[in-house]
Design a protein around this motif. Structure first.
Motif, short mmCIF file in Angstrom:
data_model
loop_
_atom_site.label_atom_id
_atom_site.label_comp_id
_atom_site.label_asym_id
_atom_site.label_seq_id
_atom_site.Cartn_x
_atom_site.Cartn_y
_atom_site.Cartn_z
N VAL A 147 0.84 -1.20 0.00
CA VAL A 147 0.00 0.00 0.00
C VAL A 147 0.88 1.25 0.00
O VAL A 147 1.86 1.34 0.74
CB VAL A 147 -0.93 0.00 1.23
CG1 VAL A 147 -1.62 1.35 1.41
CG2 VAL A 147 -1.97 -1.11 1.11
N ILE A 152 -4.56 5.39 0.13
CA ILE A 152 -5.31 5.41 1.39
C ILE A 152 -6.74 5.90 1.20
O ILE A 152 -7.68 5.34 1.79
CB ILE A 152 -4.54 6.22 2.44
CG1 ILE A 152 -3.26 5.45 2.83
CG2 ILE A 152 -5.41 6.46 3.67
CD1 ILE A 152 -2.40 6.12 3.87
N ASP A 159 -12.85 0.03 2.56
CA ASP A 159 -13.00 -0.48 3.92
C ASP A 159 -14.40 -0.20 4.45
O ASP A 159 -15.01 -1.05 5.13
CB ASP A 159 -11.95 0.17 4.82
CG ASP A 159 -11.94 -0.36 6.22
OD1 ASP A 159 -11.30 -1.40 6.47
OD2 ASP A 159 -12.59 0.25 7.09
N LEU A 171 -7.98 3.84 10.25
CA LEU A 171 -7.33 3.18 9.12
C LEU A 171 -6.03 3.87 8.74
O LEU A 171 -5.06 3.20 8.37
CB LEU A 171 -8.29 3.16 7.92
CG LEU A 171 -8.03 2.07 6.89
CD1 LEU A 171 -8.17 0.69 7.51
CD2 LEU A 171 -8.99 2.22 5.71
N LEU A 175 -2.82 1.25 8.60
CA LEU A 175 -2.11 0.92 7.37
C LEU A 175 -0.64 1.26 7.44
O LEU A 175 0.15 0.74 6.64
CB LEU A 175 -2.75 1.65 6.19
CG LEU A 175 -4.18 1.22 5.82
CD1 LEU A 175 -4.76 2.18 4.78
CD2 LEU A 175 -4.21 -0.21 5.30
N THR A 176 -0.26 2.14 8.35
CA THR A 176 1.12 2.65 8.38
C THR A 176 1.82 2.43 9.71
O THR A 176 2.92 2.94 9.90
CB THR A 176 1.12 4.16 8.05
OG1 THR A 176 0.34 4.85 9.04
CG2 THR A 176 0.53 4.43 6.68
N HIS A 180 3.51 -2.92 10.68
CA HIS A 180 2.33 -3.30 9.89
C HIS A 180 2.71 -3.35 8.42
O HIS A 180 3.31 -2.41 7.88
CB HIS A 180 1.20 -2.29 10.08
CG HIS A 180 0.59 -2.32 11.44
ND1 HIS A 180 -0.74 -2.06 11.66
CD2 HIS A 180 1.11 -2.61 12.66
CE1 HIS A 180 -1.01 -2.16 12.95
NE2 HIS A 180 0.11 -2.49 13.58
N ALA A 182 0.96 -3.71 4.87
CA ALA A 182 -0.34 -3.62 4.20
C ALA A 182 -0.15 -3.79 2.70
O ALA A 182 0.74 -3.19 2.09
CB ALA A 182 -0.99 -2.27 4.49
N TYR A 194 -7.74 -5.75 0.08
CA TYR A 194 -6.51 -5.36 0.76
C TYR A 194 -6.40 -6.15 2.06
O TYR A 194 -7.38 -6.71 2.56
CB TYR A 194 -6.45 -3.85 0.99
CG TYR A 194 -7.10 -3.37 2.27
CD1 TYR A 194 -6.35 -3.16 3.42
CD2 TYR A 194 -8.47 -3.11 2.34
CE1 TYR A 194 -6.93 -2.71 4.59
CE2 TYR A 194 -9.07 -2.67 3.50
CZ TYR A 194 -8.28 -2.46 4.64
OH TYR A 194 -8.87 -2.03 5.80
N VAL A 196 -3.73 -6.63 5.89
CA VAL A 196 -2.65 -6.17 6.76
C VAL A 196 -2.20 -7.34 7.62
O VAL A 196 -3.02 -8.11 8.13
CB VAL A 196 -3.11 -5.01 7.67
CG1 VAL A 196 -1.97 -4.56 8.59
CG2 VAL A 196 -3.61 -3.83 6.84
#
Length: 284
Positions: A147, A152, A159, A171, A175-176, A180, A182, A194, A196
């Motif tokens: 990702v 995003i 999502d 989120l 995601l970051t 993590h 993703a 998607y 994670v």
């Protein structure tokens, strides 16, 4: 915000600095919390976490995290083992639940507590089963990539089709977050799934795993497990998605734990067929 309860229990809002206490209790229960969950959890609703203390010492915890105006999620319901059975948990529960206001509240309840949750107005929707297994040693499939920041906004929209409420603040951190990983799958400009994977206390955890089709989910699952090849990995799978159950069973994963998704009222329709792995049992 504070409330008195048995044995001078005082319930106040917890802050991010308190997260190591809460996550440590969760780890002791075998819940395998993620190593960097706290900042993402508190980003969604920094006022949604509570601790009960006696003489300043933490003895109980709970979270009631608000998503928009219609939905909240209850989690992290914990009482220190040596102080259970004295009413501290219920007192903490009552104080925290007021934070949800008139929202429908969801939770993922462990088997031992489900009757208690029913008495509090929660009705079961479906089981969620934690599967664990050894991640296969394989290369990530083509068509899956990490990702990027420019993904995003699209992932936030996607999502929101897979959950009972939008959660952009959560989120952006999920995601970051540290550790993590993703990944996303696209067909042209359109997101088709998607996922994670993140480090946990006991083993890495996959969540979410959202995908349009079983083929999309299989490719994403392969890319995520490639990050932990040879290690045990956990994923929480809703029993309502037969394709998701088939995916993890084909990978040789086996059930290790179960909860029930329960609600106090109606939730907005969402694409449950896209949910191959729940994001987190603590925040839904």
């Amino acid at each position: 915000m504070a409330s008195a309860a048995p044995e001078e229990l005082v319930v106040t809002r917890a802050r991010l600095a308190d997260w190591p206490v809460i996550s440590g209790w969760a780890a002791d229960e075998g819940w395998n919390p993620g190593l960097a969950d706290g900042p993402a959890f508190f980003a969604q609703d920094p006022d949604g976490f509570f601790l009960g203390r006696i003489d300043g010492e933490p003895v109980s915890a709970i979270s009631v995290v608000n998503y928009g105006t219609d939905y909240a999620f209850l989690g992290c319901y914990l009482v220190r083992p040596d102080l259970r059975g004295r009413g501290h948990g219920l007192a903490t529960w009552k104080t925290a639940l007021a934070h949800a206001g008139s929202r429908t509240v969801g939770l993922d309840g462990v088997v031992a507590q489900q009757d208690n949750y029913r008495r509090s107005g929660f009705e079961p929707a479906h089981r969620t089963i934690r599967y664990t297994g050894t991640a296969p040693t394989a290369e990530a499939p083509a068509g899956i990539r990490v990702v990027r920041p420019e993904d995003i906004d699209d992932l936030t929209v996607y999502d929101g089709t897979c959950t009972p409420a939008g959660r952009p603040r959560f989120l952006a951190h999920w995601l970051t977050g540290p550790g993590h990983h993703a990944v996303v799958r696209r067909t042209g400009d359109r997101v088709t799934g998607y996922g994670v994977i993140r480090p946990g206390r006991d083993c890495p955890r996959i969540g979410p795993l959202f995908a349009d089709t079983a083929e999309d989910a299989r490719a994403l699952f392969a890319a995520l497990t490639a990050e932990a090849a040879g290690r045990e990995v956990a994923i929480d799978v809703p029993e309502t998605n037969p394709a998701a159950l088939a995916l993890v069973e084909e990978a040789g994963f086996t059930p290790s734990f179960e909860t029930a998704r329960m609600y106090t009222g109606p939730v907005r329709p969402y694409a449950q067929e896209r949910v191959f792995g729940v994001t987190t049992l603590e925040l839904g």
